[in-house]
Design a protein around this motif. Structure first.
Motif, PDB file in Angstrom:
ATOM      1  N   MET A   1       0.820  -1.196   0.000  1.00 31.66           N
ATOM      2  CA  MET A   1       0.000   0.000   0.000  1.00 31.66           C
ATOM      3  C   MET A   1       0.868   1.266   0.000  1.00 31.66           C
ATOM      4  N   THR A   2       1.986   1.253   0.715  1.00 28.53           N
ATOM      5  CA  THR A   2       2.891   2.391   0.762  1.00 28.53           C
ATOM      6  C   THR A   2       3.492   2.643  -0.616  1.00 28.53           C
ATOM      7  N   TRP A   3       3.817   1.577  -1.339  1.00 25.20           N
ATOM      8  CA  TRP A   3       4.381   1.681  -2.686  1.00 25.20           C
ATOM      9  C   TRP A   3       3.428   2.423  -3.628  1.00 25.20           C
ATOM     10  N   LEU A   4       2.133   2.189  -3.513  1.00 25.03           N
ATOM     11  CA  LEU A   4       1.150   2.853  -4.366  1.00 25.03           C
ATOM     12  C   LEU A   4       1.104   4.363  -4.095  1.00 25.03           C
ATOM     13  N   ARG A   5       1.401   4.770  -2.877  1.00 24.29           N
ATOM     14  CA  ARG A   5       1.420   6.201  -2.558  1.00 24.29           C
ATOM     15  C   ARG A   5       2.652   6.881  -3.145  1.00 24.29           C
ATOM     16  N   VAL A   6       3.754   6.172  -3.228  1.00 25.14           N
ATOM     17  CA  VAL A   6       5.009   6.736  -3.706  1.00 25.14           C
ATOM     18  C   VAL A   6       5.105   6.673  -5.237  1.00 25.14           C
ATOM     19  N   LEU A   7       4.397   5.766  -5.869  1.00 26.72           N
ATOM     20  CA  LEU A   7       4.485   5.556  -7.313  1.00 26.72           C
ATOM     21  C   LEU A   7       4.247   6.832  -8.139  1.00 26.72           C
ATOM     22  N   PRO A   8       3.214   7.644  -7.882  1.00 28.90           N
ATOM     23  CA  PRO A   8       3.041   8.873  -8.679  1.00 28.90           C
ATOM     24  C   PRO A   8       4.239   9.819  -8.575  1.00 28.90           C
ATOM     25  N   ALA A   9       4.817   9.925  -7.380  1.00 24.87           N
ATOM     26  CA  ALA A   9       5.992  10.796  -7.221  1.00 24.87           C
ATOM     27  C   ALA A   9       7.184  10.253  -7.993  1.00 24.87           C
ATOM     28  N   VAL A  10       7.362   8.950  -7.996  1.00 29.02           N
ATOM     29  CA  VAL A  10       8.459   8.332  -8.746  1.00 29.02           C
ATOM     30  C   VAL A  10       8.272   8.570 -10.237  1.00 29.02           C
ATOM     31  N   ILE A  11       7.065   8.428 -10.724  1.00 26.72           N
ATOM     32  CA  ILE A  11       6.778   8.656 -12.148  1.00 26.72           C
ATOM     33  C   ILE A  11       7.077  10.110 -12.524  1.00 26.72           C
ATOM     34  N   VAL A  12       6.677  11.044 -11.678  1.00 23.01           N
ATOM     35  CA  VAL A  12       6.930  12.459 -11.949  1.00 23.01           C
ATOM     36  C   VAL A  12       8.430  12.734 -11.984  1.00 23.01           C
ATOM     37  N   VAL A  13       9.186  12.201 -11.053  1.00 23.24           N
ATOM     38  CA  VAL A  13      10.637  12.406 -11.013  1.00 23.24           C
ATOM     39  C   VAL A  13      11.289  11.816 -12.259  1.00 23.24           C
ATOM     40  N   VAL A  14      10.871  10.635 -12.671  1.00 24.31           N
ATOM     41  CA  VAL A  14      11.424  10.004 -13.875  1.00 24.31           C
ATOM     42  C   VAL A  14      11.107  10.854 -15.107  1.00 24.31           C
ATOM     43  N   LEU A  15       9.888  11.326 -15.234  1.00 25.00           N
ATOM     44  CA  LEU A  15       9.515  12.168 -16.379  1.00 25.00           C
ATOM     45  C   LEU A  15      10.306  13.470 -16.397  1.00 25.00           C
ATOM     46  N   ILE A  16      10.478  14.092 -15.248  1.00 23.50           N
ATOM     47  CA  ILE A  16      11.282  15.321 -15.183  1.00 23.50           C
ATOM     48  C   ILE A  16      12.706  15.031 -15.629  1.00 23.50           C
ATOM     49  N   GLY A  17      13.242  13.922 -15.195  1.00 25.45           N
ATOM     50  CA  GLY A  17      14.596  13.530 -15.610  1.00 25.45           C
ATOM     51  C   GLY A  17      14.702  13.333 -17.115  1.00 25.45           C
ATOM     52  N   ILE A  18      13.724  12.680 -17.696  1.00 29.83           N
ATOM     53  CA  ILE A  18      13.730  12.451 -19.149  1.00 29.83           C
ATOM     54  C   ILE A  18      13.652  13.782 -19.888  1.00 29.83           C
ATOM     55  N   PHE A  19      12.748  14.667 -19.456  1.00 30.10           N
ATOM     56  CA  PHE A  19      12.629  15.969 -20.119  1.00 30.10           C
ATOM     57  C   PHE A  19      13.897  16.791 -19.968  1.00 30.10           C
ATOM     58  N   ALA A  20      14.529  16.738 -18.796  1.00 27.09           N
ATOM     59  CA  ALA A  20      15.774  17.483 -18.579  1.00 27.09           C
ATOM     60  C   ALA A  20      16.867  16.983 -19.509  1.00 27.09           C
ATOM     61  N   ILE A  21      16.977  15.674 -19.645  1.00 25.41           N
ATOM     62  CA  ILE A  21      17.988  15.106 -20.545  1.00 25.41           C
ATOM     63  C   ILE A  21      17.725  15.538 -21.985  1.00 25.41           C
ATOM     64  N   LEU A  22      16.471  15.479 -22.410  1.00 25.60           N
ATOM     65  CA  LEU A  22      16.135  15.888 -23.781  1.00 25.60           C
ATOM     66  C   LEU A  22      16.431  17.365 -24.020  1.00 25.60           C
ATOM     67  N   LEU A  23      16.137  18.199 -23.041  1.00 28.61           N
ATOM     68  CA  LEU A  23      16.410  19.631 -23.197  1.00 28.61           C
ATOM     69  C   LEU A  23      17.899  19.920 -23.243  1.00 28.61           C
ATOM     70  N   LEU A  24      18.662  19.245 -22.415  1.00 29.38           N
ATOM     71  CA  LEU A  24      20.103  19.469 -22.390  1.00 29.38           C
ATOM     72  C   LEU A  24      20.778  18.959 -23.655  1.00 29.38           C
ATOM     73  N   ARG A  25      20.209  17.963 -24.276  1.00 24.88           N
ATOM     74  CA  ARG A  25      20.769  17.401 -25.500  1.00 24.88           C
ATOM     75  C   ARG A  25      20.277  18.126 -26.746  1.00 24.88           C
ATOM     76  N   ALA A  26      19.355  19.069 -26.589  1.00 23.39           N
ATOM     77  CA  ALA A  26      18.796  19.763 -27.751  1.00 23.39           C
ATOM     78  C   ALA A  26      19.904  20.430 -28.551  1.00 23.39           C
TER      79      ALA A  26
END
Length: 170
Positions: A1-26
């Motif tokens: 149950m605790t994992w389900l609460r943390v999952l949205p935050a993990v997804i957001v952090v991963v997406l931010i990381g992907i976007f940051a990498i794409l922007l830096l590589r532009a």
């Protein structure tokens, strides 16, 4: 149950990381595709009552200015074009989507800085030049290739930073 609460935050952090990498590589935007290439062939009629021009037969460095009587920035730029003409710079104009009577009235009222003017009622030249609007100015070297481009009204800064250096690089 605790994992389900943390999952949205993990997804957001991963997406931010992907976007940051794409922007830096532009990659930086590509340079103007026309710089160093010959002036596009233009099959346009001269403005009624004025000389036209054929880029293939011109000699020496010159400017091509895309303008319209309907264009407020073109009105603001016009004194700069008149001053360039007074300095001995050859300027050719392309009247974009402008009726002949309006283009002639504009030049009669404000002065004609152009050695020749072509009419581009359907935007054919604008497409060939890849212009984004009016006014737009191209510096053509003595060898007939485009040396520089300025989108927007010409200003003292534009002349010093782009136009004069490209004219001097004949």
């Amino acid at each position: 149950m605790t994992w389900l609460r943390v999952l949205p935050a993990v997804i957001v952090v991963v997406l931010i990381g992907i976007f940051a990498i794409l922007l830096l590589r532009a990659e930086p935007p590509p340079e103007d595709m026309l710089i160093g290439r010959p002036v596009p062939q233009l099959d346009l009629a001269a403005l009624e009552g004025r000389d036209g021009f054929d880029p293939a037969t011109q000699s020496g460095a010159y400017l091509i200015n895309i303008w319209g009587s309907w264009c407020p920035p073109c009105v603001a730029e016009h004194p700069v074009l008149m001053a360039l003409q007074a300095e001995g710079v050859t300027i050719y104009g392309i009247a974009w989507r402008d009726p002949a009577n309006s283009a002639n009235a504009f030049l009669d009222e404000r002065g004609d800085p152009f050695a020749g003017v072509l009419m581009d009622p359907n935007g054919v030249a604008v497409i060939e030049f890849g212009a984004t609007g009016a006014p737009e100015t191209f510096v053509v070297g003595a060898d007939g290739t485009i040396r520089a481009r300025w989108a927007g009204p010409l200003t003292a800064d534009a002349l010093e930073q782009v136009i004069y250096p490209a004219l001097d690089d004949r």
